[in-house]
Write an enzyme that holds these catalytic residues in place. Structure first.
Site, PDB file in Angstrom:
ATOM      1  N   GLU A  49       0.863  -1.171   0.000  1.00  0.00           N
ATOM      2  CA  GLU A  49       0.000   0.000   0.000  1.00  0.00           C
ATOM      3  C   GLU A  49       0.902   1.225   0.000  1.00  0.00           C
ATOM      4  OE1 GLU A  49      -2.725   0.208   3.232  1.00  0.00           O
ATOM      5  OE2 GLU A  49      -3.420  -1.853   3.006  1.00  0.00           O
ATOM      6  N   ASP A  60      -5.401   8.635   9.830  1.00  0.00           N
ATOM      7  CA  ASP A  60      -3.989   8.446  10.142  1.00  0.00           C
ATOM      8  C   ASP A  60      -3.649   8.872  11.563  1.00  0.00           C
ATOM      9  OD1 ASP A  60      -3.755   7.675   7.525  1.00  0.00           O
ATOM     10  OD2 ASP A  60      -3.090   9.636   6.825  1.00  0.00           O
TER      11      ASP A  60
END
Length: 258
Positions: A49, A60
């Site tokens: 990824e 995140d």
């Protein structure tokens, strides 16, 4: 069959779950990010990824936010993503997905983004903030260019939503192991297995689990019921502290390579 699905199935044929590694595009610089991604594959990653830096992330945690903020501050441009994907794909032949908030795709245009990703050899994209109900343009573009599209299924997803995710995902369903942001944790959430079971029960052929995975013990625990295990923060921290070589060492440990 999709390139991502083929990689996951190849791991299953070897009697193990797939190891999926995440790294931000261009961190700490373009060449090092390419070297780190190659080191991941050389040390056991089945799927990669590559995260696109974004100024306002919602998923995140602090380690990845700090990394992507540094990339943006040095003048990152979206073209780098396609250049990195192409370089890593050419060097390894691995299935390389980009992970991106949908605003980036929408701004470029779904068709143009998909065209450029396919031309770079990318396998597809993970879109954490895009729900299937609002994904018509992206679905059409990925069908046109033969790309995988990975939607997320969370502990709070309704049965109806899980069914749509299972129906429309291509490659795998991303099972979110907890509600929150990315980051290393001491233990795997006890709801992760139920997320996998729900997606499988809705018809998903492959479900991979991410968020909070940071040790070989986590990989083994999740691998007992999931088709793949996704590691991000721990790898980004290794890259930050020790460069591409450290990423390779941790990948070998996580994948169980001698």
């Amino acid at each position: 069959m999709s390139k991502t699905a083929a990689a996951i199935d190849a791991a299953k044929a070897q009697g193990r779950s797939a190891f999926i590694g995440y790294l931000p595009a261009g961190y700490p610089d373009k060449d090092t990010s390419i070297a780190a991604a190659i080191a991941l594959v050389e040390n056991g990653a089945d799927v990669l990824e590559i995260g696109i830096p974004y100024s306002d992330p919602v998923m995140d945690g602090p380690v990845i936010q700090q990394a992507t903020t540094a990339v943006l501050q040095r003048g990152f441009r979206i073209d780098e993503v396609f250049e990195i994907v192409e370089a890593v794909t050419d060097a390894t032949g691995a299935a390389v997905l980009v992970m991106t908030y949908y605003n980036i795709i929408d701004r470029m245009g779904a068709d143009e983004f998909a065209r450029r990703l396919a031309a770079a050899g990318g396998a597809g994209a993970i879109t954490p903030d895009l729900i299937p109900d609002e994904a018509d343009d992206w679905i059409a573009a990925t069908e046109k260019y033969g790309l995988d599209r990975v939607f997320l299924s969370a502990p709070t997803s309704t049965p109806q939503r899980v069914a749509r995710i299972a129906e429309l995902s291509r490659g795998f369903v991303y099972g979110v192991s907890l509600m929150g942001v990315t980051g290393t944790r001491d233990a795997v959430s006890d709801v992760a297995e139920s997320v996998v079971k729900a997606a499988k029960g809705a018809g998903a052929e492959r479900v991979c689990v991410g968020l909070g995975v940071s040790t070989r013990a986590h990989v083994e625990e999740i691998g007992a019921y999931a088709d793949g295990v996704i590691v991000g923060t721990a790898l980004v921290a290794a890259l930050r502290d020790g460069g591409a070589a450290a990423v390779g060492r941790l990948a070998a440990e996580l994948s169980g390579r001698p």
